[in-house]
Design an enzyme around this catalytic site. Structure first.
Site, PDB file in Angstrom:
ATOM      1  N   TYR A  20       0.817  -1.227   0.000  1.00  0.00           N
ATOM      2  CA  TYR A  20       0.000   0.000   0.000  1.00  0.00           C
ATOM      3  C   TYR A  20       0.853   1.281   0.000  1.00  0.00           C
ATOM      4  O   TYR A  20       0.634   2.172   0.819  1.00  0.00           O
ATOM      5  CB  TYR A  20      -0.945   0.013   1.216  1.00  0.00           C
ATOM      6  CG  TYR A  20      -1.673  -1.305   1.424  1.00  0.00           C
ATOM      7  CD1 TYR A  20      -2.680  -1.703   0.536  1.00  0.00           C
ATOM      8  CD2 TYR A  20      -1.338  -2.158   2.467  1.00  0.00           C
ATOM      9  CE1 TYR A  20      -3.317  -2.916   0.705  1.00  0.00           C
ATOM     10  CE2 TYR A  20      -1.978  -3.378   2.638  1.00  0.00           C
ATOM     11  CZ  TYR A  20      -2.971  -3.749   1.750  1.00  0.00           C
ATOM     12  OH  TYR A  20      -3.608  -4.957   1.913  1.00  0.00           O
ATOM     13  N   TYR A 148     -12.776  -6.853   5.670  1.00  0.00           N
ATOM     14  CA  TYR A 148     -11.566  -6.980   4.860  1.00  0.00           C
ATOM     15  C   TYR A 148     -11.365  -8.459   4.542  1.00  0.00           C
ATOM     16  O   TYR A 148     -11.332  -9.294   5.448  1.00  0.00           O
ATOM     17  CB  TYR A 148     -10.324  -6.428   5.579  1.00  0.00           C
ATOM     18  CG  TYR A 148      -9.080  -6.642   4.736  1.00  0.00           C
ATOM     19  CD1 TYR A 148      -8.822  -5.825   3.636  1.00  0.00           C
ATOM     20  CD2 TYR A 148      -8.220  -7.709   4.973  1.00  0.00           C
ATOM     21  CE1 TYR A 148      -7.730  -6.061   2.818  1.00  0.00           C
ATOM     22  CE2 TYR A 148      -7.120  -7.948   4.160  1.00  0.00           C
ATOM     23  CZ  TYR A 148      -6.886  -7.120   3.077  1.00  0.00           C
ATOM     24  OH  TYR A 148      -5.805  -7.366   2.264  1.00  0.00           O
ATOM     25  N   ASP A 249     -14.753 -15.825   7.341  1.00  0.00           N
ATOM     26  CA  ASP A 249     -13.348 -15.555   7.068  1.00  0.00           C
ATOM     27  C   ASP A 249     -12.625 -15.467   8.414  1.00  0.00           C
ATOM     28  O   ASP A 249     -12.659 -14.443   9.079  1.00  0.00           O
ATOM     29  CB  ASP A 249     -13.238 -14.248   6.269  1.00  0.00           C
ATOM     30  CG  ASP A 249     -11.797 -13.890   5.950  1.00  0.00           C
ATOM     31  OD1 ASP A 249     -10.886 -14.513   6.524  1.00  0.00           O
ATOM     32  OD2 ASP A 249     -11.590 -12.968   5.134  1.00  0.00           O
ATOM     33  N   LYS A 278      -3.051 -16.811   7.580  1.00  0.00           N
ATOM     34  CA  LYS A 278      -2.206 -16.086   8.531  1.00  0.00           C
ATOM     35  C   LYS A 278      -1.496 -16.968   9.574  1.00  0.00           C
ATOM     36  O   LYS A 278      -0.396 -17.407   9.318  1.00  0.00           O
ATOM     37  CB  LYS A 278      -3.013 -14.963   9.173  1.00  0.00           C
ATOM     38  CG  LYS A 278      -3.296 -13.855   8.141  1.00  0.00           C
ATOM     39  CD  LYS A 278      -3.632 -12.516   8.733  1.00  0.00           C
ATOM     40  CE  LYS A 278      -3.447 -11.406   7.736  1.00  0.00           C
ATOM     41  NZ  LYS A 278      -4.673 -10.893   7.128  1.00  0.00           N
TER      42      LYS A 278
HETATM   43  C1  LIG Z   1      -5.146 -10.805   5.816  1.00  0.00           C
HETATM   44  C2  LIG Z   1      -6.534 -11.194   5.564  1.00  0.00           C
HETATM   45  C3  LIG Z   1      -6.918 -11.729   4.305  1.00  0.00           C
HETATM   46  C4  LIG Z   1      -5.961 -11.859   3.148  1.00  0.00           C
HETATM   47  O1  LIG Z   1      -4.920 -12.758   3.379  1.00  0.00           O
HETATM   48  P1  LIG Z   1      -3.574 -12.662   2.517  1.00  0.00           P
HETATM   49  O2  LIG Z   1      -2.767 -13.814   3.003  1.00  0.00           O
HETATM   50  O3  LIG Z   1      -2.963 -11.329   2.834  1.00  0.00           O
HETATM   51  O4  LIG Z   1      -3.955 -12.774   1.091  1.00  0.00           O
HETATM   52  C5  LIG Z   1      -8.238 -12.105   4.152  1.00  0.00           C
HETATM   53  N1  LIG Z   1      -9.129 -11.984   5.153  1.00  0.00           N
HETATM   54  C6  LIG Z   1      -8.784 -11.501   6.364  1.00  0.00           C
HETATM   55  C7  LIG Z   1      -9.810 -11.415   7.443  1.00  0.00           C
HETATM   56  C8  LIG Z   1      -7.490 -11.069   6.609  1.00  0.00           C
HETATM   57  O5  LIG Z   1      -7.171 -10.555   7.798  1.00  0.00           O
END
Ligand SMILES: *Cc1c(COP(=O)(O)O)cnc(C)c1O
Length: 429
Positions: A20, A148, A249, A278
Site C-alpha cells: 500500500y 476486509y 473468514d 495467517k
Molecule cells: C489478511 C486477511 C486476508 C488476506 O490474506 P492474505 O494472506 O494477505 O492474502 C483475508 N481476510 C482476512 C480477514 C485477513 O485478515
C-alpha cells in the site's frame, strides 16, 4: 544514513514496492536482520518488542525451534511436489489436524497459498454450489461494510467499498450487496433493530445471493470492530431461513487470537465454508485453506462441472504443511488458549489510555488490544517514536492496535501498552 547499511535502502526505495505505498513518496522502511522469540532486530542493532505478530501470523513468536526443525526435516526430504495426482504425509496430517480443531460440520479441505486465494476459492465454492442446484440467479454475495477479505479482485469486491477504493476499479469489480457494519459491540447487548434491518436485506436480496461472507466477531483490517455474537448468530439463522450459504473468514481471528480457537465459537455457530490463513503456519510460511461442509462439497461435485475449478501450483506445499503441523501442535499441546487469556489480562492496562480526550475507545478481546483516536495518525511519525521506545507497532487510520505473539512475556506486553500511552501523552501521532 542509508550508506551505513548493508541492506541497500536506496535500491529498496527506488525499485521495490512495499504494501500500500507510492513509488514516488513511500513511507520509510526499517532494515531487519533477524527475528527471534517476540523480537525484531534491526540492522542498527536495535531490538524491538513485536506488537504485530507480523500481521496476526507469528503466534509463537519467531524461529520457534519446533517449527524450524519441522521445516528443516521436510526440506531434506521434499520441499515441494505438485498436488495434482499426488499426495503426501504432511498434507494428510495437516488436514486431519484441521478437521479435529475446526467446527464439526466442516469436512472437506482445500489447501491454497494465501488468505486472498482461500477467499477466492470460498466464493467459487458458493457460486458453483448454487449453479449445480440449478439456481443460476444466485450470483452475488452479501456482506457487511468495514470488512476486509484480501486484495485479489473477488476478495476486494467484498471488502469495505470505501477502504478498498471500489470506485478506483469500477467496471472491473463485481457489485455485491452491502449491509451496514455491525454496530452493537461485543461487550454490549445486541440492538434488535439492527437485526431486523439485517433480515430486511435477506428478504430483499436472497434470490440473487449465493453467500454471506463476514469475519466472525472481529472485523480486522477494516476497522478493528468487535461486534456482538448475537449478530453472527442472527446471520446464521437468516442464512438457513433464506437459503444463503455462510462463509466465515477466520484468516485473522483463527487459531486462538480472540480467546477461542475459532472466533465463531463465541456465537456457538458453524459456517458452511470457512477460510483460514495467517497464523496457520505460525507465521513461518504462506499457506491457507478453505474448508467446506459435506453438503457444499457434494453439491458442487454433483453439478455439471463435477469438479471445483481451482488448483494453485504450490497447492499443499509440503514445507508449509510441515510448519503448520508443528504450529498446531504447539497451540493445542503446549501453549493453548491459556496464553491468550494471560495476554488479554495483561492488555487490560491499555484502559489507562482512555483518560486522554483524543481517545474515543479502548477495547481488548483475546490477544488483541485497540486504542481508537478521534484523529488520523501520521504513521511515519508514530513509527519513529515507537522504535525509539523499542517496540514495533504499526497503526492505521485512527487505530493504534497490538496483536502480539502468544509467547510474549507479561513485562513486554506492559512495555507495548506503556509505549502506546506515551505516544498519545506526547502527541507523537
Ligand atoms: C489478511 C486477511 C486476508 C488476506 O490474506 P492474505 O494472506 O494477505 O492474502 C483475508 N481476510 C482476512 C480477514 C485477513 O485478515
Amino acid at each position: 544514513m542509508s550508506n551505513k547499511h548493508t541492506i541497500d535502502l536506496d535500491f529498496d526505495r527506488e525499485h521495490i514496492w512495499h504494501p500500500y505505498t507510492s513509488m514516488i513518496d513511500p513511507l520509510p522502511v526499517y532494515p531487519v536482520t533477524r527475528t527471534y522469540d517476540n523480537k525484531i532486530e534491526l540492522e542498527t542493532g536495535e531490538v524491538l518488542i513485536d506488537g504485530m505478530a507480523s500481521w496476526w501470523s507469528a503466534i509463537h513468536g519467531y524461529g520457534h525451534p519446533k517449527i524450524v526443525k519441522a521445516i528443516q526435516q521436510q526440506a531434506q526430504v521434499m520441499s515441494h511436489v505438485m498436488f495434482g495426482g499426488l499426495t503426501h504425509q504432511p498434507a494428510v496430517d495437516l488436514c486431519k489436524k484441521l478437521l479435529a480443531i475446526t467446527p464439526k460440520s466442516l469436512e472437506k479441505v482445500f489447501l491454497a497459498d494465501s488468505g486472498s486465494v482461500s477467499v477466492e476459492v470460498a466464493i467459487k465454492m458458493a457460486l458453483q454450489y448454487w449453479m449445480s442446484l440449478g439456481k443460476t440467479g444466485k450470483s452475488k454475495l452479501m456482506t457487511a461494510k468495514k470488512g476486509y477479505h484480501g486484495d485479489t479482485f473477488a476478495a476486494m469486491s467484498v471488502c469495505d467499498p470505501v477502504n478498498s477504493m471500489h470506485n478506483l476499479y469500477q467496471g472491473f469489480l463485481p457489485e455485491h450487496v452491502f449491509v451496514d457494519a455491525p454496530k452493537s459491540s461485543f461487550f454490549a447487548t445486541q440492538c434488535q433493530a439492527e437485526l431486523l434491518q439485517l433480515e430486511q436485506a435477506f428478504i430483499d436480496h436472497h434470490d440473487e445471493v449465493a453467500a454471506f461472507i463476514i469475519e466472525p466477531m472481529v472485523q480486522n483490517a477494516g476497522g478493528m470492530n468487535f461486534y456482538n455474537p448475537e449478530y453472527l448468530k442472527c446471520i446464521r439463522e437468516l442464512c438457513n431461513k433464506y437459503d444463503v450459504l455462510l462463509i466465515l473468514d477466520e484468516i485473522a481471528t483463527g487459531f486462538g487470537r480472540t480467546g477461542k480457537m475459532f472466533a465463531c465459537e463465541h456465537a456457538d455457530i458453524e459456517p458452511d465454508i470457512m477460510c483460514i490463513g495467517k497464523a496457520l503456519t505460525g507465521g513461518a510460511m504462506t499457506l491457507s485453506a478453505t474448508l467446506a461442509t459435506e453438503n457444499v462439497a457434494l453439491g458442487i461435485s454433483r453439478g455439471d462441472a463435477k469438479v471445483l475449478m481451482h488448483g494453485p501450483t504450490f497447492m499443499g506445499n509440503p514445507l508449509a504443511c510441515s510448519a503448520a503441523n508443528a504450529s498446531i501442535e504447539l497451540l493445542t499441546n503446549e501453549y493453548g488458549l491459556a496464553q491468550v487469556r494471560r495476554i488479554e489480562n495483561a492488555l487490560a492496562i491499555l484502559e489507562d489510555c482512555s483518560k486522554f480526550e483524543e481517545v474515543v475507545d479502548v477495547r481488548v478481546l483475546g490477544a488483541i488490544g485497540v486504542v481508537e483516536l478521534n484523529t488520523s495518525i501520521d504513521v511515519a511519525k508514530i513509527q519513529q517514536f515507537f522504535i525509539s521506545q523499542g517496540v514495533w507497532i504499526r497503526p492505521f487510520g485512527k487505530l493504534i492496535y497490538v496483536m502480539p505473539p502468544y509467547t510474549t512475556p507479561n513485562q513486554d506486553i506492559e512495555k507495548l501498552c506503556k509505549s502506546i500511552f506515551k505516544a498519545i501523552a506526547e502527541k507523537a501521532y
